[in-house]
Design a protein around this motif. Structure first.
Motif, short mmCIF file in Angstrom:
data_model
loop_
_atom_site.label_atom_id
_atom_site.label_comp_id
_atom_site.label_asym_id
_atom_site.label_seq_id
_atom_site.Cartn_x
_atom_site.Cartn_y
_atom_site.Cartn_z
N ALA A 1 -8.17 4.46 -30.61
CA ALA A 1 -9.07 5.59 -30.36
C ALA A 1 -10.51 5.13 -30.53
N GLY A 2 -11.35 5.71 -29.71
CA GLY A 2 -12.77 5.41 -29.79
C GLY A 2 -13.53 6.18 -28.73
N GLU A 3 -14.82 5.98 -28.71
CA GLU A 3 -15.68 6.63 -27.71
C GLU A 3 -15.87 5.69 -26.52
N PRO B 1 -11.68 -4.51 -32.41
CA PRO B 1 -13.15 -4.46 -32.54
C PRO B 1 -13.55 -3.31 -33.48
N GLU B 2 -14.71 -3.45 -34.12
CA GLU B 2 -15.17 -2.49 -35.12
C GLU B 2 -15.27 -1.06 -34.61
N HIS B 3 -15.60 -0.87 -33.36
CA HIS B 3 -15.80 0.47 -32.82
C HIS B 3 -14.49 1.20 -32.50
N LEU B 4 -13.34 0.54 -32.71
CA LEU B 4 -12.05 1.14 -32.42
C LEU B 4 -11.25 1.33 -33.70
N MET C 1 -15.34 2.86 -20.58
CA MET C 1 -14.09 2.39 -21.18
C MET C 1 -14.15 2.47 -22.70
N VAL C 2 -13.04 2.86 -23.30
CA VAL C 2 -12.88 2.75 -24.76
C VAL C 2 -12.67 1.28 -25.08
N ILE C 3 -11.77 0.65 -24.34
CA ILE C 3 -11.55 -0.79 -24.39
C ILE C 3 -10.95 -1.17 -23.04
N ASP C 4 -11.32 -2.30 -22.54
CA ASP C 4 -10.73 -2.80 -21.31
C ASP C 4 -9.25 -3.08 -21.60
#
Length: 148
Positions: free
Chosen positions: A40-42, A123-126, A54-57
Motif C-alpha cells: 500500500a502507498g500513494e 522501499p520506504e514509501h510503501l 504508480m504506487v510501485i512499478d
C-alpha cells in the motif's frame, strides 16, 4: 492523496512435512503454492516521469519478490528444526534445497515467515499490507499488517 493497494501474484513448487501431525501431511509432500503480495502507498505524482501514477512499478515488485523469496523457496523442502534433519546433507543433491525452520511449516506460519522477509525489502514509501498464500486452489492463509 489516496492510498492504493497493489497486488502481485507468484507461483512456486515446494514440499514440506508436518512434524507429529495426525494425518497424511506428516509425510514429505509438495504443493503448487500461489503467493499474493499486497503493498500500500500513494501513487507517485510526477508528470512526465515513467512512474507517474504508480504506487510501485509491478516489474520492480516482481523482481524483488522473485529474487528474494520465490527463487529461494521454489523446488525446496521446508521442515521443522525439531524433526530429524541430521541426514539431509548426507542425502546429497536431492535435498540440497532445504529450509530448516524454527516452526511447523504450515501455511499459517509460512505467511508470517514470508511477511517478515518481505517487509525490509520494500522501499520506504510503501508498507506491506497483506500476504496471502494458497496451499491448494481452495485453501489459503493470510497475514495482514493491521492485525500484527
Amino acid at each position: 492523496m489516496a492510498k492504493i493497494r497493489v497486488t502481485k501474484q507468484f507461483g512456486f513448487e515446494m514440499s514440506h512435512a508436518l512434524l507429529n501431525y495426525d494425518g497424511l501431511c506428516r509425510n514429505i509432500h509438495g504443493h503448487s503454492y500461489k503467493l499474493q503480495i499486497t503493498v500500500a502507498g500513494e501513487p507517485m505524482q510526477a508528470p512526465g516521469s515513467p512512474k507517474d501514477g504508480m504506487v510501485i512499478d509491478f516489474s520492480i515488485l516482481k523482481k524483488l519478490i522473485q529474487e528474494q523469496i520465490i527463487s529461494k523457496l521454489d523446488h525446496s523442502l521446508m521442515i521443522n528444526e525439531s524433526a530429524p534433519t541430521d541426514k539431509l546433507d548426507a542425502l546429497g543433491q536431492m535435498y540440497e534445497r532445504h529450509h530448516v525452520v524454527p516452526f511447523q511449516p504450515t501455511s499459517e506460519n509460512m505467511v508470517v515467515y514470508i511477511a517478515e522477509k518481505v517487509k525490509p525489502l520494500l522501499p520506504e514509501h510503501l508498507e506491506l499490507f497483506c500476504v496471502r498464500l494458497y496451499e491448494t486452489s481452495s485453501s489459503f492463509a493470510e497475514w495482514y499488517a493491521e492485525d500484527n
